[in-house]
Design a protein around this motif. Structure first.
Motif, PDB file in Angstrom:
ATOM      1  N   PHE A 228     -90.406  60.460 -69.691  1.00 48.69           N
ATOM      2  CA  PHE A 228     -91.363  59.609 -70.394  1.00 48.69           C
ATOM      3  C   PHE A 228     -91.631  58.374 -69.541  1.00 48.69           C
ATOM      4  O   PHE A 228     -90.711  57.694 -69.100  1.00 48.69           O
ATOM      5  N   SER A 229     -92.919  58.100 -69.290  1.00 51.32           N
ATOM      6  CA  SER A 229     -93.329  56.969 -68.460  1.00 51.32           C
ATOM      7  C   SER A 229     -94.514  56.260 -69.105  1.00 51.32           C
ATOM      8  O   SER A 229     -95.121  56.756 -70.062  1.00 51.32           O
ATOM      9  N   GLY A 230     -94.859  55.111 -68.566  1.00 45.76           N
ATOM     10  CA  GLY A 230     -96.019  54.352 -69.026  1.00 45.76           C
ATOM     11  C   GLY A 230     -96.756  53.785 -67.829  1.00 45.76           C
ATOM     12  O   GLY A 230     -97.138  54.494 -66.918  1.00 45.76           O
ATOM     13  N   HIS A 231     -96.967  52.466 -67.837  1.00 47.09           N
ATOM     14  CA  HIS A 231     -97.472  51.693 -66.714  1.00 47.09           C
ATOM     15  C   HIS A 231     -98.979  51.797 -66.482  1.00 47.09           C
ATOM     16  O   HIS A 231     -99.634  50.791 -66.205  1.00 47.09           O
ATOM     17  N   THR A 232     -99.553  52.978 -66.588  1.00 44.86           N
ATOM     18  CA  THR A 232    -100.956  53.159 -66.203  1.00 44.86           C
ATOM     19  C   THR A 232    -101.926  52.554 -67.204  1.00 44.86           C
ATOM     20  O   THR A 232    -103.060  52.215 -66.845  1.00 44.86           O
ATOM     21  N   HIS A 233    -101.539  52.456 -68.474  1.00 42.81           N
ATOM     22  CA  HIS A 233    -102.419  52.019 -69.571  1.00 42.81           C
ATOM     23  C   HIS A 233    -103.643  52.924 -69.700  1.00 42.81           C
ATOM     24  O   HIS A 233    -104.562  52.610 -70.437  1.00 42.81           O
ATOM     25  N   HIS A 234    -103.657  53.992 -68.917  1.00 44.56           N
ATOM     26  CA  HIS A 234    -104.835  54.867 -68.778  1.00 44.56           C
ATOM     27  C   HIS A 234    -106.065  54.033 -68.396  1.00 44.56           C
ATOM     28  O   HIS A 234    -107.199  54.348 -68.780  1.00 44.56           O
ATOM     29  N   GLY A 235    -105.795  52.962 -67.648  1.00 40.83           N
ATOM     30  CA  GLY A 235    -106.882  52.117 -67.163  1.00 40.83           C
ATOM     31  C   GLY A 235    -107.334  51.050 -68.142  1.00 40.83           C
ATOM     32  O   GLY A 235    -108.135  50.183 -67.781  1.00 40.83           O
ATOM     33  N   GLN A 236    -106.892  51.138 -69.418  1.00 42.93           N
ATOM     34  CA  GLN A 236    -107.271  50.218 -70.496  1.00 42.93           C
ATOM     35  C   GLN A 236    -108.718  50.395 -70.944  1.00 42.93           C
ATOM     36  O   GLN A 236    -108.984  50.551 -72.118  1.00 42.93           O
ATOM     37  N   VAL A 237    -109.654  50.340 -69.998  1.00 43.25           N
ATOM     38  CA  VAL A 237    -111.066  50.532 -70.342  1.00 43.25           C
ATOM     39  C   VAL A 237    -111.697  51.482 -69.321  1.00 43.25           C
ATOM     40  O   VAL A 237    -111.296  51.531 -68.164  1.00 43.25           O
ATOM     41  N   TRP A 238    -112.694  52.226 -69.798  1.00 42.77           N
ATOM     42  CA  TRP A 238    -113.487  53.053 -68.889  1.00 42.77           C
ATOM     43  C   TRP A 238    -114.409  52.119 -68.096  1.00 42.77           C
ATOM     44  O   TRP A 238    -114.911  51.138 -68.628  1.00 42.77           O
TER      45      TRP A 238
ATOM     46  N   ILE B  18    -110.070  55.519 -62.147  1.00 48.37           N
ATOM     47  CA  ILE B  18    -109.293  55.074 -60.985  1.00 48.37           C
ATOM     48  C   ILE B  18    -107.833  55.487 -61.135  1.00 48.37           C
ATOM     49  O   ILE B  18    -107.216  56.007 -60.203  1.00 48.37           O
ATOM     50  N   THR B  19    -107.247  55.244 -62.329  1.00 49.96           N
ATOM     51  CA  THR B  19    -105.845  55.624 -62.532  1.00 49.96           C
ATOM     52  C   THR B  19    -105.669  57.139 -62.407  1.00 49.96           C
ATOM     53  O   THR B  19    -104.651  57.608 -61.894  1.00 49.96           O
ATOM     54  N   GLU B  20    -106.655  57.889 -62.862  1.00 47.70           N
ATOM     55  CA  GLU B  20    -106.558  59.347 -62.759  1.00 47.70           C
ATOM     56  C   GLU B  20    -106.606  59.829 -61.308  1.00 47.70           C
ATOM     57  O   GLU B  20    -106.082  60.898 -60.989  1.00 47.70           O
ATOM     58  N   SER B  21    -107.220  59.032 -60.434  1.00 47.91           N
ATOM     59  CA  SER B  21    -107.260  59.399 -59.014  1.00 47.91           C
ATOM     60  C   SER B  21    -105.991  58.974 -58.281  1.00 47.91           C
ATOM     61  O   SER B  21    -105.669  59.515 -57.220  1.00 47.91           O
ATOM     62  N   ILE B  22    -105.256  58.007 -58.845  1.00 48.15           N
ATOM     63  CA  ILE B  22    -104.049  57.489 -58.189  1.00 48.15           C
ATOM     64  C   ILE B  22    -102.827  58.340 -58.513  1.00 48.15           C
ATOM     65  O   ILE B  22    -102.009  58.640 -57.645  1.00 48.15           O
ATOM     66  N   TYR B  23    -102.699  58.726 -59.794  1.00 50.93           N
ATOM     67  CA  TYR B  23    -101.479  59.390 -60.258  1.00 50.93           C
ATOM     68  C   TYR B  23    -101.695  60.890 -60.442  1.00 50.93           C
ATOM     69  O   TYR B  23    -102.793  61.337 -60.790  1.00 50.93           O
TER      70      TYR B  23
END
Length: 379
Positions: A306-316, A321-326
């Motif tokens: 279980f992890s967090g950190h990304t916030h899924h970018g918070q807003v579109w 961007i987060t989806e391209s990093i992780y």
């Protein structure tokens, strides 16, 4: 420090672009236009008061206002930039008349109403916490267990005592056997947590709490963060293991600590045996704040991470961007027999807006299967 330079320079360029549009659009005198641009730029600069902890020396109401205005302006400016970019594209393609962009009060009012409506929705959507249920069946479990999983509370000048009180009530209503937190309980300063005695809210939780550190615990000061965990009755797993009933809980230190142990070393017995020997037949859950190198948990035969950190970018479109990093920036994922869930977080950094993403908590149902079952299942 290239990312810090980009984080500062790119918004300044965007402010210049937006300011030019505001100057052209507003049907006002030069003085009022200058004032509008100063308010735009000044709101963004307030964000640095929070980053450099100048808010800690301010009265709490002022510090809260400075923090919320400064961090909210980042998202407002992002959407103003995108809106003007789309309008400029429409003008270049001759889909929109040039007169729309110059001394047009009706257009200015329309943009203001649109932005207000968008961010009102974003704020209301943030306040609505999504309940994500996940069920894993395993032969390593002999009786059902219910766990509540959280990440990224970001308690501080924006998420204060009253908000935490509401979250604790939500968690207690689930009647969990265990509460697990994957880091970033603290936002950027320990001061609001101390002054509002937020540790008392964690003591209201009716289940044991285990947590790892996140990068913001280091930003706020790791020793202070550790003391808060102790005061709050939170069992800190910092490159360590806790055996709780049929569960083996592993907590990694945040990767901000360049000297944190490898997962293999954490799991290895003193005798030097492999990780699988250390974990044994218990169901293993790994808490690791930042979801990098997911292959490590698979290699060490962890059952669930279980992890967090990304916030899924918070807003579109930051979510893109987060989806391209992780490898996985949000949601359920699987590698081999190892399951993962990357949470977008129950809290948030900065402005309280969720646009195209959600604030959530996870209810993990662990259910037993027959020992002879060759494979675990997930629903």
């Amino acid at each position: 420090m290239m990312w810090m330079l980009a984080f500062t320079l790119l918004p300044l360029l965007a402010i210049a672009y937006i300011s030019w549009h505001v100057w052209c659009l507003l049907p006002l005198s030069a003085g009022w236009k200058v004032l509008a641009i100063i308010l735009l730029a000044g709101s963004f600069l307030l964000m640095f008061a929070g980053i450099f902890r100048s808010t800690d020396s301010m009265p709490m109401p002022l510090a809260t206002a400075v923090y919320e205005i400064g961090t909210s302006s980042v998202f407002v400016l992002l959407y103003l930039f995108m809106l003007f970019l789309v309008l400029d594209l429409g003008r270049l393609l001759h889909l929109l008349p040039r007169t729309l962009f110059y001394h047009n009060g009706l257009m200015a009012v329309g943009i203001t109403v649109f932005m207000f409506g968008l961010f009102l929705y974003g704020n209301l959507h943030y306040k609505q916490k999504y309940r994500q249920e996940l069920t894993i069946a395993s032969s390593k479990i002999t009786k059902p267990l219910r766990l509540v999983l959280l990440s990224d509370l970001h308690l501080g000048y924006h998420n204060q005592h009253d908000e935490l009180h509401r979250w604790v009530n939500i968690i207690n209503e689930e009647q969990p056997d265990l509460v697990l937190i994957a880091g970033d309980i603290i936002d950027g300063s320990i001061r609001p947590l101390k002054e509002q005695k937020m540790y008392e809210e964690f003591l209201r939780l009716k289940a044991p709490v285990y947590a790892c550190l996140g990068n913001h615990e280091y930003f706020s000061g790791e020793p202070d963060a550790q003391q808060f965990y102790r005061d709050a009755g939170i069992h800190l797993l910092q490159d360590s293991i806790a055996h709780v009933g049929e569960l083996c809980l592993i907590g990694r230190d945040d990767r901000t600590n360049l000297h944190r142990k490898s997962l293999g070393k954490i799991l290895a017995k003193k005798s030097g045996e492999t990780s699988s020997a250390a974990v044994g037949d218990t169901f293993s859950i790994l808490l690791d704040h930042q979801p990098y190198h997911l292959e490590q948990a698979e290699k060490q035969k962890i059952d669930f991470q279980f992890s967090g950190h990304t916030h899924h970018g918070q807003v579109w479109p930051i979510s893109w961007i987060t989806e391209s990093i992780y490898e996985c920036a949000f949601g359920f994922h699987q590698r081999g027999d190892t399951r993962y869930y990357i949470s977008s977080g129950i809290g948030i950094w900065g402005g309280k807006f969720r646009i195209g993403t959600r604030s959530e908590y996870v209810v993990l149902q662990l259910t037993p299967t027959e020992r002879q079952t060759p494979a675990e299942t997930v629903e």
